[in-house]
Design a protein around this motif. Structure first.
Motif, short mmCIF file in Angstrom:
data_model
loop_
_atom_site.label_atom_id
_atom_site.label_comp_id
_atom_site.label_asym_id
_atom_site.label_seq_id
_atom_site.Cartn_x
_atom_site.Cartn_y
_atom_site.Cartn_z
N VAL A 64 0.86 -1.10 0.10
CA VAL A 64 0.01 -0.01 -0.05
C VAL A 64 1.21 1.16 -0.10
O VAL A 64 1.98 1.50 0.75
CB VAL A 64 -0.84 -0.12 1.51
N VAL A 65 0.50 2.37 -0.80
CA VAL A 65 1.43 3.39 -1.04
C VAL A 65 0.81 4.47 -0.62
O VAL A 65 -0.50 4.91 -0.66
CB VAL A 65 1.66 3.69 -2.57
N ARG A 66 1.52 5.53 0.40
CA ARG A 66 1.09 6.46 0.66
C ARG A 66 1.31 7.59 -0.23
O ARG A 66 2.53 8.03 -0.54
CB ARG A 66 1.69 7.17 2.11
N LEU A 67 0.19 8.42 -0.82
CA LEU A 67 0.39 9.44 -1.81
C LEU A 67 0.03 10.63 -1.21
O LEU A 67 -1.17 10.79 -0.47
CB LEU A 67 -0.62 9.13 -2.87
N ARG A 68 0.73 11.64 -1.36
CA ARG A 68 0.52 12.89 -0.79
C ARG A 68 -0.45 13.53 -1.82
O ARG A 68 -0.33 13.31 -2.86
CB ARG A 68 1.68 13.77 -0.74
N HIS A 69 -0.97 14.96 -1.43
CA HIS A 69 -2.07 15.46 -2.28
C HIS A 69 -1.36 15.87 -3.52
O HIS A 69 -2.01 16.01 -4.63
CB HIS A 69 -2.86 16.57 -1.51
N GLU A 70 -0.05 16.11 -3.76
CA GLU A 70 0.81 16.79 -4.84
C GLU A 70 0.54 15.61 -5.76
O GLU A 70 0.71 15.89 -7.28
CB GLU A 70 2.13 17.22 -4.57
N LYS A 79 -9.50 17.05 2.34
CA LYS A 79 -8.56 16.44 3.47
C LYS A 79 -9.30 15.21 4.03
O LYS A 79 -8.46 14.62 4.87
CB LYS A 79 -9.13 17.48 4.69
N LEU A 80 -10.30 14.79 3.66
CA LEU A 80 -11.07 13.68 4.01
C LEU A 80 -10.56 12.58 2.76
O LEU A 80 -11.06 11.42 3.15
CB LEU A 80 -12.56 13.78 3.98
N THR A 81 -10.05 12.75 1.95
CA THR A 81 -9.64 11.57 0.99
C THR A 81 -8.53 10.66 1.49
O THR A 81 -7.52 11.14 2.49
CB THR A 81 -8.95 12.32 -0.44
N LYS A 82 -8.45 9.55 1.11
CA LYS A 82 -7.84 8.29 2.06
C LYS A 82 -6.19 8.87 1.54
O LYS A 82 -6.07 9.42 0.58
CB LYS A 82 -8.21 6.99 1.67
N ASN A 108 -0.63 10.52 -11.41
CA ASN A 108 0.45 11.49 -12.36
C ASN A 108 1.67 11.52 -11.44
O ASN A 108 1.82 12.82 -10.86
CB ASN A 108 -0.09 12.75 -12.68
N THR A 109 2.28 10.60 -11.18
CA THR A 109 3.46 10.73 -10.27
C THR A 109 4.48 9.64 -10.71
O THR A 109 4.20 8.72 -11.35
CB THR A 109 3.07 10.46 -8.74
N SER A 110 5.70 9.95 -10.11
CA SER A 110 6.81 9.01 -10.33
C SER A 110 6.39 7.71 -9.72
O SER A 110 5.82 7.59 -8.56
CB SER A 110 8.11 9.61 -9.67
N HIS A 111 6.79 6.47 -10.13
CA HIS A 111 6.54 5.23 -9.74
C HIS A 111 7.63 4.91 -8.64
O HIS A 111 7.46 3.84 -8.12
CB HIS A 111 6.71 4.30 -10.82
N THR A 112 8.67 5.38 -8.43
CA THR A 112 9.58 5.32 -7.73
C THR A 112 9.28 5.92 -6.26
O THR A 112 8.89 7.15 -6.04
CB THR A 112 10.86 5.89 -8.00
N PHE A 113 9.33 5.18 -5.26
CA PHE A 113 8.88 5.51 -3.66
C PHE A 113 9.96 5.00 -2.90
O PHE A 113 10.61 4.17 -2.95
CB PHE A 113 7.62 4.79 -3.29
#
Length: 144
Positions: A64-70, A79-82, A108-113
């Motif tokens: 499971v990946v944590r995605l920031r709003h950016e 604010k209530l989005t998972k 729309n983000t890099s696939h590297t975490f």
């Protein structure tokens, strides 16, 4: 007597006992400073390692990946989005601190975490793991 310690570097073969005593004193001072720095760095490392945990993943593991709003599609953040999305498989390991995740194209983000943003996925009991991608459209209704 030299004016500064740097003058000793210019004149390494000095016969003066006072200069040799100053060189010995300065050498001892430098070794004590190095020892104190090593001791304090060791203390800081031990304090940091108390909170640190090692997370190792392998290609094919579900995470499971944590995605920031950016990193979310524009207009879909509130604010209530998972905060955590998934499960997604790991494509490959770059090193122990970075992994490439197989994300859908709508992110729309890099696939590297970084490993700090990756959590191991534990499926619920008696449930088949489904790898369908979750849509992040903001047009979905809140009714279930």
């Amino acid at each position: 007597m030299p004016n500064t310690i740097l003058d000793i570097a210019v004149l390494p073969k000095v016969q003066s006992k006072a200069v040799n005593a100053l060189v010995d004193q300065f050498t001892n001072l430098l070794s004590e400073v190095r020892l104190k720095l090593q001791e304090s760095n060791t203390k800081y490392k031990l304090a940091a390692d108390v909170r640190r945990r090692e997370k190792i993943f392998h290609p094919g593991d579900l995470v499971v990946v944590r995605l920031r709003h950016e990193h979310l599609p524009p207009g879909s953040y509130s604010k209530l989005t998972k905060k955590k999305w998934g499960p997604f498989p790991i494509s490959r390991k770059i090193n122990d601190n970075a992994y490439v995740i197989d994300l859908p194209a709508e992110f729309n983000t890099s696939h590297t975490f970084n490993v700090a943003d990756i959590y191991s996925y534990t499926p619920p009991d008696d449930c088949n793991t489904n790898l369908e991608y979750v849509s992040t459209d903001s047009n979905q209704s809140g009714d279930e």
